[in-house]
Motif scaffolding. Structure first.
Motif, short mmCIF file in Angstrom:
data_model
loop_
_atom_site.label_atom_id
_atom_site.label_comp_id
_atom_site.label_asym_id
_atom_site.label_seq_id
_atom_site.Cartn_x
_atom_site.Cartn_y
_atom_site.Cartn_z
N CYS A 1 3.97 -9.06 -4.30
CA CYS A 1 3.05 -8.09 -3.70
C CYS A 1 2.27 -8.74 -2.56
CB CYS A 1 2.09 -7.51 -4.74
SG CYS A 1 0.68 -8.53 -5.10
N CYS B 1 -1.44 -9.41 -0.67
CA CYS B 1 -2.89 -9.49 -0.88
C CYS B 1 -3.56 -9.70 0.48
CB CYS B 1 -3.25 -10.64 -1.81
SG CYS B 1 -2.65 -10.44 -3.49
N ARG B 2 -4.71 -9.04 0.67
CA ARG B 2 -5.38 -9.11 1.97
C ARG B 2 -6.71 -9.86 1.93
NH1 ARG B 2 -3.72 -6.26 6.24
NH2 ARG B 2 -1.83 -5.02 5.99
N SER B 3 -6.98 -10.53 0.83
CA SER B 3 -8.19 -11.35 0.75
C SER B 3 -8.00 -12.37 -0.37
CB SER B 3 -9.43 -10.49 0.45
OG SER B 3 -9.37 -10.00 -0.88
N SER C 1 0.82 -1.22 0.00
CA SER C 1 0.00 0.00 0.00
C SER C 1 0.86 1.27 0.00
CB SER C 1 -0.95 0.01 1.21
OG SER C 1 -0.22 -0.14 2.40
N GLU D 1 -6.97 -13.72 -6.09
CA GLU D 1 -7.43 -14.23 -7.39
C GLU D 1 -7.19 -13.21 -8.50
OE1 GLU D 1 -11.20 -16.82 -9.05
OE2 GLU D 1 -11.53 -15.45 -7.37
N ARG D 2 -7.37 -11.94 -8.19
CA ARG D 2 -7.18 -10.88 -9.20
C ARG D 2 -5.71 -10.65 -9.53
NH1 ARG D 2 -10.38 -7.89 -5.79
NH2 ARG D 2 -8.67 -6.41 -5.44
N LYS D 3 -4.85 -10.80 -8.53
CA LYS D 3 -3.48 -10.33 -8.69
C LYS D 3 -2.42 -11.39 -8.92
CE LYS D 3 -3.73 -5.99 -6.08
NZ LYS D 3 -3.18 -5.26 -4.93
N LYS D 4 -2.61 -12.60 -8.44
CA LYS D 4 -1.50 -13.54 -8.35
C LYS D 4 -0.81 -13.82 -9.68
CE LYS D 4 -1.97 -18.02 -8.07
NZ LYS D 4 -2.31 -19.41 -7.75
N ASN E 1 -10.15 -12.86 -2.68
CA ASN E 1 -10.59 -12.19 -3.91
C ASN E 1 -9.45 -11.39 -4.53
OD1 ASN E 1 -13.19 -13.17 -3.86
ND2 ASN E 1 -14.03 -11.43 -2.73
N GLU E 2 -8.73 -10.66 -3.68
CA GLU E 2 -7.59 -9.89 -4.19
C GLU E 2 -6.52 -10.82 -4.73
OE1 GLU E 2 -4.53 -6.30 -2.84
OE2 GLU E 2 -5.64 -7.39 -1.29
#
Length: 200
Positions: free
Chosen positions: A93, A95-97, A78, A102-105, A99-100
């Motif tokens: 990076c 990720c804190r969820s 952040s 899944e979007r970023k990996k 869902n996040e």
């Protein structure tokens, strides 16, 4: 399973010696995280760590250090959410969820999934065991996902069992050394060796 350590947020005497011994004892990757500190202190620390270990260090700030010291890569969070426009190389990076995650990996070499466990209770924070098993079954959790937050000898085998590619330690490691009162750092190294043995 990899074992990754994040530095204490503040600098202290003996830090370079401890980091060097951690690498000697099998630390896979070190994340250099010193928020709100001048780059020159990070430079000084890096000059005190043997060059052969630089390629296993990832920096969270002052991204130019990656090239200057031939580090492994950079970590986005952040505070520093974007890589430099002309950057090429390893990027991780946080990720804190799920869902996040899944979007970023797929955009990063690896990611931290946090917070895993409460440091007070040792229990899961934002996830349940069922959530994590489901995520592993769906290949969302795999060798490119590192568990971070409250990792201890009591839960590291559980992390391994969920299929994470690594465990990230910070407070649980540095709490074993008091730079003001301890005359050596044997307790910290013994603690690390126990974690490493269980991670392997």
């Amino acid at each position: 399973m990899k074992l990754i350590a994040i530095t204490s947020p503040t600098f202290f005497i003996e830090e370079d010696k401890i980091i060097t011994v951690l690498f000697e004892e099998g630390l896979d990757i070190l994340h250099l995280r010193k928020p709100e500190t001048s780059a020159m202190y990070s430079e000084r620390l890096l000059t005190l760590i043997p060059e052969k270990y630089h390629k296993r260090i990832v920096t969270h700030e002052h991204f130019y250090l990656k090239e200057e010291f031939k580090l492994m890569g950079i970590h986005l969070n952040s505070r520093n959410p974007k890589e430099p426009h002309d950057y090429a190389g390893h990027i991780s990076c946080s990720c804190r969820s799920l869902n996040e995650l899944e979007r970023k990996k797929h955009f990063y070499d690896y990611v931290f999934l946090r917070p895993m466990y409460s440091t007070e209770t040792g229990l899961f924070t934002d996830y349940t065991a069922e959530d994590l098993r489901k995520a592993a079954k769906e290949k969302l959790i795999d060798t490119s996902v590192m568990a971070f937050g409250g990792i201890t000898p009591e839960n590291i085998l559980e992390v391994k069992d969920f299929g994470f590619g690594g465990a990230v330690v910070m407070n649980n490691l540095w709490d074993k050394f008091d730079s003001c009162s301890d005359i050596d750092y044997v307790r910290l190294i013994q603690h690390f060796k126990m974690l490493k043995e269980m991670a392997d």
